[in-house]
Design a protein around this motif. Structure first.
Motif, PDB file in Angstrom:
ATOM      1  N   ILE A 220      -5.233 -11.339  -4.764  1.00 36.55           N
ATOM      2  CA  ILE A 220      -5.623 -11.275  -3.351  1.00 36.55           C
ATOM      3  C   ILE A 220      -4.864 -10.171  -2.631  1.00 36.55           C
ATOM      4  CG2 ILE A 220      -5.524 -12.532  -1.164  1.00 36.55           C
ATOM      5  CD1 ILE A 220      -6.159 -15.069  -2.681  1.00 36.55           C
ATOM      6  N   PHE A 221      -3.543 -10.137  -2.801  1.00 31.90           N
ATOM      7  CA  PHE A 221      -2.763  -9.099  -2.127  1.00 31.90           C
ATOM      8  C   PHE A 221      -3.125  -7.704  -2.639  1.00 31.90           C
ATOM      9  CE2 PHE A 221       0.257 -12.566  -0.979  1.00 31.90           C
ATOM     10  CZ  PHE A 221       0.264 -12.334   0.383  1.00 31.90           C
ATOM     11  N   SER A 222      -3.371  -7.577  -3.938  1.00 27.95           N
ATOM     12  CA  SER A 222      -3.766  -6.276  -4.484  1.00 27.95           C
ATOM     13  C   SER A 222      -5.083  -5.819  -3.879  1.00 27.95           C
ATOM     14  CB  SER A 222      -3.893  -6.356  -6.012  1.00 27.95           C
ATOM     15  OG  SER A 222      -2.659  -6.653  -6.619  1.00 27.95           O
ATOM     16  N   PHE A 223      -6.030  -6.734  -3.764  1.00 26.11           N
ATOM     17  CA  PHE A 223      -7.334  -6.373  -3.199  1.00 26.11           C
ATOM     18  C   PHE A 223      -7.202  -5.961  -1.734  1.00 26.11           C
ATOM     19  CE2 PHE A 223     -11.362  -7.250  -1.112  1.00 26.11           C
ATOM     20  CZ  PHE A 223     -12.283  -6.680  -1.979  1.00 26.11           C
ATOM     21  N   ILE A 224      -6.480  -6.755  -0.954  1.00 21.95           N
ATOM     22  CA  ILE A 224      -6.368  -6.467   0.478  1.00 21.95           C
ATOM     23  C   ILE A 224      -5.621  -5.160   0.708  1.00 21.95           C
ATOM     24  CG2 ILE A 224      -5.355  -7.275   2.638  1.00 21.95           C
ATOM     25  CD1 ILE A 224      -5.899 -10.122   1.735  1.00 21.95           C
ATOM     26  N   TRP A 225      -4.505  -4.965   0.013  1.00 22.77           N
ATOM     27  CA  TRP A 225      -3.721  -3.737   0.220  1.00 22.77           C
ATOM     28  C   TRP A 225      -4.498  -2.509  -0.222  1.00 22.77           C
ATOM     29  CZ3 TRP A 225       1.640  -5.651  -2.021  1.00 22.77           C
ATOM     30  CH2 TRP A 225       2.161  -6.612  -1.145  1.00 22.77           C
ATOM     31  N   TRP A 227      -7.859  -2.232  -0.458  1.00 20.25           N
ATOM     32  CA  TRP A 227      -9.022  -2.059   0.415  1.00 20.25           C
ATOM     33  C   TRP A 227      -8.628  -1.389   1.732  1.00 20.25           C
ATOM     34  CZ3 TRP A 227     -14.150  -3.061  -0.545  1.00 20.25           C
ATOM     35  CH2 TRP A 227     -15.013  -3.011   0.556  1.00 20.25           C
ATOM     36  N   ASN A 228      -7.442  -1.696   2.236  1.00 19.72           N
ATOM     37  CA  ASN A 228      -6.994  -1.141   3.517  1.00 19.72           C
ATOM     38  C   ASN A 228      -6.181   0.144   3.369  1.00 19.72           C
ATOM     39  OD1 ASN A 228      -8.139  -3.320   4.922  1.00 19.72           O
ATOM     40  ND2 ASN A 228      -6.283  -4.549   4.717  1.00 19.72           N
ATOM     41  N   ASP A 229      -5.932   0.574   2.139  1.00 21.67           N
ATOM     42  CA  ASP A 229      -5.102   1.760   1.934  1.00 21.67           C
ATOM     43  C   ASP A 229      -5.823   3.005   2.434  1.00 21.67           C
ATOM     44  OD1 ASP A 229      -3.107   3.479   1.101  1.00 21.67           O
ATOM     45  OD2 ASP A 229      -3.901   3.637  -0.932  1.00 21.67           O
ATOM     46  N   PHE A 230      -5.138   3.779   3.233  1.00 23.31           N
ATOM     47  CA  PHE A 230      -5.713   5.020   3.760  1.00 23.31           C
ATOM     48  C   PHE A 230      -5.027   6.247   3.189  1.00 23.31           C
ATOM     49  CE2 PHE A 230      -5.561   8.461   6.897  1.00 23.31           C
ATOM     50  CZ  PHE A 230      -6.912   8.676   7.129  1.00 23.31           C
ATOM     51  N   PHE A 231      -3.711   6.210   3.098  1.00 26.44           N
ATOM     52  CA  PHE A 231      -2.945   7.405   2.759  1.00 26.44           C
ATOM     53  C   PHE A 231      -3.253   7.899   1.353  1.00 26.44           C
ATOM     54  CE2 PHE A 231       1.040   9.475   1.363  1.00 26.44           C
ATOM     55  CZ  PHE A 231       1.080  10.492   2.294  1.00 26.44           C
ATOM     56  N   PRO A 246     -11.648   3.049   4.326  1.00 25.55           N
ATOM     57  CA  PRO A 246     -10.684   3.500   5.349  1.00 25.55           C
ATOM     58  C   PRO A 246     -10.830   4.980   5.705  1.00 25.55           C
ATOM     59  CG  PRO A 246      -9.588   2.159   3.693  1.00 25.55           C
ATOM     60  CD  PRO A 246     -10.957   2.442   3.166  1.00 25.55           C
ATOM     61  N   VAL A 247     -11.075   5.813   4.691  1.00 26.84           N
ATOM     62  CA  VAL A 247     -11.264   7.238   4.962  1.00 26.84           C
ATOM     63  C   VAL A 247     -12.619   7.478   5.616  1.00 26.84           C
ATOM     64  CG1 VAL A 247     -11.208   9.548   3.951  1.00 26.84           C
ATOM     65  CG2 VAL A 247      -9.826   7.735   2.958  1.00 26.84           C
ATOM     66  N   SER A 271     -16.358  -3.715   7.607  1.00 27.64           N
ATOM     67  CA  SER A 271     -15.371  -3.494   6.541  1.00 27.64           C
ATOM     68  C   SER A 271     -14.410  -4.667   6.382  1.00 27.64           C
ATOM     69  CB  SER A 271     -14.574  -2.217   6.828  1.00 27.64           C
ATOM     70  OG  SER A 271     -13.776  -2.367   7.997  1.00 27.64           O
ATOM     71  N   LEU A 272     -14.308  -5.524   7.391  1.00 29.05           N
ATOM     72  CA  LEU A 272     -13.438  -6.692   7.292  1.00 29.05           C
ATOM     73  C   LEU A 272     -14.072  -7.832   6.506  1.00 29.05           C
ATOM     74  CD1 LEU A 272     -11.920  -6.952  10.895  1.00 29.05           C
ATOM     75  CD2 LEU A 272     -10.796  -6.141   8.827  1.00 29.05           C
ATOM     76  N   LEU A 273     -15.390  -7.821   6.346  1.00 35.74           N
ATOM     77  CA  LEU A 273     -16.061  -8.954   5.711  1.00 35.74           C
ATOM     78  C   LEU A 273     -15.638  -9.167   4.262  1.00 35.74           C
ATOM     79  CD1 LEU A 273     -19.669  -8.564   7.192  1.00 35.74           C
ATOM     80  CD2 LEU A 273     -17.809 -10.066   7.951  1.00 35.74           C
TER      81      LEU A 273
END
Length: 297
Positions: A220-225, A227-231, A246-247, A271-273
């Motif tokens: 779960i944490f791997s997916f969320i981090w 999915w939200n990673d931008f850099f 994110p980009v 994107s939050l769904l």
């Protein structure tokens, strides 16, 4: 005489009710929770409301509900970018996120099993070194990693985002699973060895079924981090059809600084769904994994 005048002790349930303040105390606690819930959910409700406003109303109306509902923001956000739809970004993010989930779960599980159950030279030293990497800022490694991946011709592909996770580079998840395994009695290992299991057999038939809550937490944490990673995704993905969510949200701002606010808010809501559904599906196992992994206060 003194014995007869003593007040009999109150029942346990009565004492607990007195300490908690009775019904009035429960009402106060519920009200406090509701107030905190409103404060936490207000930014999300504000974003959903702005996704249904026109650009001029977003600047003038600071309330939650729009005066004129603009459902076209979702159509414009999904199809408004040139040569590509927002669905392409969703597909790219899904590929990268699921790849990272599989890589993290597999590599961190094997590494944690070695640290928690096997005996090898300098085990404690290497474990301390791994924990020490948590103190290292990720930005320190950006330039060396970029040079390495450029020599491997991996730039503009998902490989720099997925392949390093196969080397158990996420020390937090290794520590999480190690703590979970340390709570499993070693008697189970000994019983399995008496039945003829090798170290691999112990890992496959004893440890793997018991650490599933920790693995779900890692997933779960791997997916969320991811999915939200931008850099990281901004650095390694250059072509528009290969960019992630994110980009892709950044694409609603052009070179002059003009922003399509309505479509951008609409796609931010969409994107939050995936994150919401992914978290809701495994929420119970997530809580169980955290509570039993030595991360309690």
């Amino acid at each position: 005489m003194a014995t007869q005048l003593m007040t009999p002790p109150r029942p346990v349930a009565v004492r607990r009710t007195a300490r908690r303040g009775g019904p009035a105390g429960r009402v106060v606690r519920v009200l406090i929770v509701l107030v905190l819930l409103c404060l936490v959910l207000y930014p999300l409700a504000w974003m959903v409301g702005n996704s249904l406003k026109s650009p001029t109303e977003i600047a003038s109306n600071t309330g939650l509900l729009p005066k004129h509902w603009t459902w076209g923001n979702y159509h414009d956000g999904w199809f408004g970018l040139p040569t590509v739809t927002f669905g392409r970004f969703f597909l790219n993010s899904l590929i990268v996120s699921l790849g990272v989930v599989v890589a993290n779960v597999a590599s961190c599980l094997v590494t944690a099993y070695a640290f928690a159950r096997l005996r090898f030279p300098l085990r404690k030293l290497w474990f301390a070194v791994m924990i020490g990497t948590l103190l290292m800022p990720n930005h320190v490694l950006v330039i060396p990693q970029y040079i390495l991946f450029r020599h491997l011709n991996w730039i503009n592909t998902p490989l720099p985002l997925i392949v390093p996770k196969l080397l158990a580079t996420e020390a937090f998840f290794v520590f999480l699973i190690v703590q979970f395994m340390r709570g499993i009695p070693r008697d189970l290992d000994e019983a399995a060895r008496l039945d003829g299991c090798s170290p691999y057999g112990v890992f496959r038939h004893v440890m793997f079924p018991l650490v599933r809550p920790a693995l779900v937490t890692t997933a779960i944490f791997s997916f969320i981090w991811t999915w939200n990673d931008f850099f990281s995704q901004l650095i390694y993905l250059n072509d528009l059809p290969k960019k992630t969510v994110p980009v892709g949200l950044r694409m609603f701002m052009d070179a002059t600084g003009q922003v399509s606010l309505g479509p951008m808010f609409a796609m931010a809501v969409v994107s939050l769904l995936p994150v919401f559904f992914f978290f809701a599906a495994f929420q119970r196992m997530l809580v169980e994994g955290i509570n039993t992994s030595g991360l309690k206060g």
